[in-house]
Design a protein around this motif. Structure first.
Motif, mmCIF file in Angstrom:
data_model
loop_
_atom_site.group_PDB
_atom_site.id
_atom_site.type_symbol
_atom_site.label_atom_id
_atom_site.label_comp_id
_atom_site.label_asym_id
_atom_site.label_seq_id
_atom_site.Cartn_x
_atom_site.Cartn_y
_atom_site.Cartn_z
ATOM 1 N N TYR A 21 0.978 -1.245 -0.012
ATOM 2 C CA TYR A 21 -0.062 0.060 -0.044
ATOM 3 C C TYR A 21 0.885 1.139 -0.065
ATOM 4 O O TYR A 21 0.693 2.222 -0.586
ATOM 5 C CB TYR A 21 -0.998 -0.137 1.363
ATOM 6 N N LEU A 25 1.516 4.212 -2.884
ATOM 7 C CA LEU A 25 1.400 5.746 -2.544
ATOM 8 C C LEU A 25 2.446 6.779 -2.955
ATOM 9 O O LEU A 25 2.619 7.848 -2.310
ATOM 10 C CB LEU A 25 0.656 5.877 -1.134
ATOM 11 N N THR A 103 -9.432 -0.805 3.139
ATOM 12 C CA THR A 103 -9.069 -0.654 1.719
ATOM 13 C C THR A 103 -8.013 0.347 1.783
ATOM 14 O O THR A 103 -7.742 1.130 2.428
ATOM 15 C CB THR A 103 -10.394 -0.143 1.100
ATOM 16 N N LEU A 104 -7.478 0.406 0.492
ATOM 17 C CA LEU A 104 -6.267 1.372 0.010
ATOM 18 C C LEU A 104 -6.750 2.774 0.152
ATOM 19 O O LEU A 104 -6.151 3.604 0.687
ATOM 20 C CB LEU A 104 -5.932 0.947 -1.304
ATOM 21 N N ALA A 105 -8.058 2.938 -0.373
ATOM 22 C CA ALA A 105 -8.556 4.376 0.040
ATOM 23 C C ALA A 105 -8.833 4.775 1.421
ATOM 24 O O ALA A 105 -8.450 5.805 1.677
ATOM 25 C CB ALA A 105 -10.046 4.349 -0.908
ATOM 26 N N GLN A 106 -9.167 3.954 2.318
ATOM 27 C CA GLN A 106 -9.462 4.097 3.791
ATOM 28 C C GLN A 106 -7.815 4.434 4.113
ATOM 29 O O GLN A 106 -7.664 5.525 4.982
ATOM 30 C CB GLN A 106 -9.987 3.027 4.729
ATOM 31 N N GLU A 108 -5.033 5.532 2.583
ATOM 32 C CA GLU A 108 -4.611 6.756 2.130
ATOM 33 C C GLU A 108 -5.238 7.987 2.932
ATOM 34 O O GLU A 108 -4.665 8.870 3.409
ATOM 35 C CB GLU A 108 -4.831 6.925 0.583
ATOM 36 N N GLN A 109 -6.717 7.844 3.285
ATOM 37 C CA GLN A 109 -7.282 8.939 3.887
ATOM 38 C C GLN A 109 -6.748 9.126 5.297
ATOM 39 O O GLN A 109 -6.607 10.244 5.776
ATOM 40 C CB GLN A 109 -8.712 8.646 3.892
ATOM 41 N N ASN A 112 -3.476 10.732 5.225
ATOM 42 C CA ASN A 112 -3.384 12.279 4.882
ATOM 43 C C ASN A 112 -4.185 12.940 6.093
ATOM 44 O O ASN A 112 -4.059 14.388 5.948
ATOM 45 C CB ASN A 112 -4.542 12.469 3.681
#
Length: 114
Positions: A21, A25, A103-106, A108-109, A112
């Motif tokens: 992951y 990124l 998930t990858l989206a979670q 990354e969030q 951030n």
């Protein structure tokens, strides 16, 4: 987003997923630790922008001392857990929390937000 991250995770498969992951990124894993002693050593000796910290490690260890060392060093962190945070809320106050599986989206969030 931080560029140099320490991963504190006792499960080798989960560590591998996290490394993948982070690579996706564009983030460098500067070290992986599977227990408190290794984590504390890496915090003291490596240049770290942030950390991913599993709360419950092998052999009944918790990451309370790791989180305290990160806070003392001013290093932001994301907390990861496969269970409930009810008994660990004081330790994780203010940190982004990821509940496994995520998930990858979670992922990354959460990164951030540190």
């Amino acid at each position: 987003m931080p560029k140099h991250i320490l991963v504190v995770e006792d499960d080798p498969l989960v560590s591998l997923v996290l490394e993948n992951y982070l690579e996706a990124l564009g983030v460098e894993v500067v070290g992986c630790a599977e227990d408190v002693a290794a984590s504390l050593h890496k915090i003291a000796t490596l240049t770290i922008d942030a950390a991913l910290v599993d709360i419950h490690l092998a052999n009944g260890e918790t990451s309370e001392a790791v989180i305290a060392a990160l806070k003392a060093a001013g290093i932001p962190f994301v907390v990861m857990t496969g269970g409930s945070l009810n008994s660990d809320k004081a330790m994780t106050a203010g940190a982004p929390v990821l509940i496994k599986p995520f998930t990858l989206a979670q992922f990354e969030q959460a990164l951030n937000h540190i």
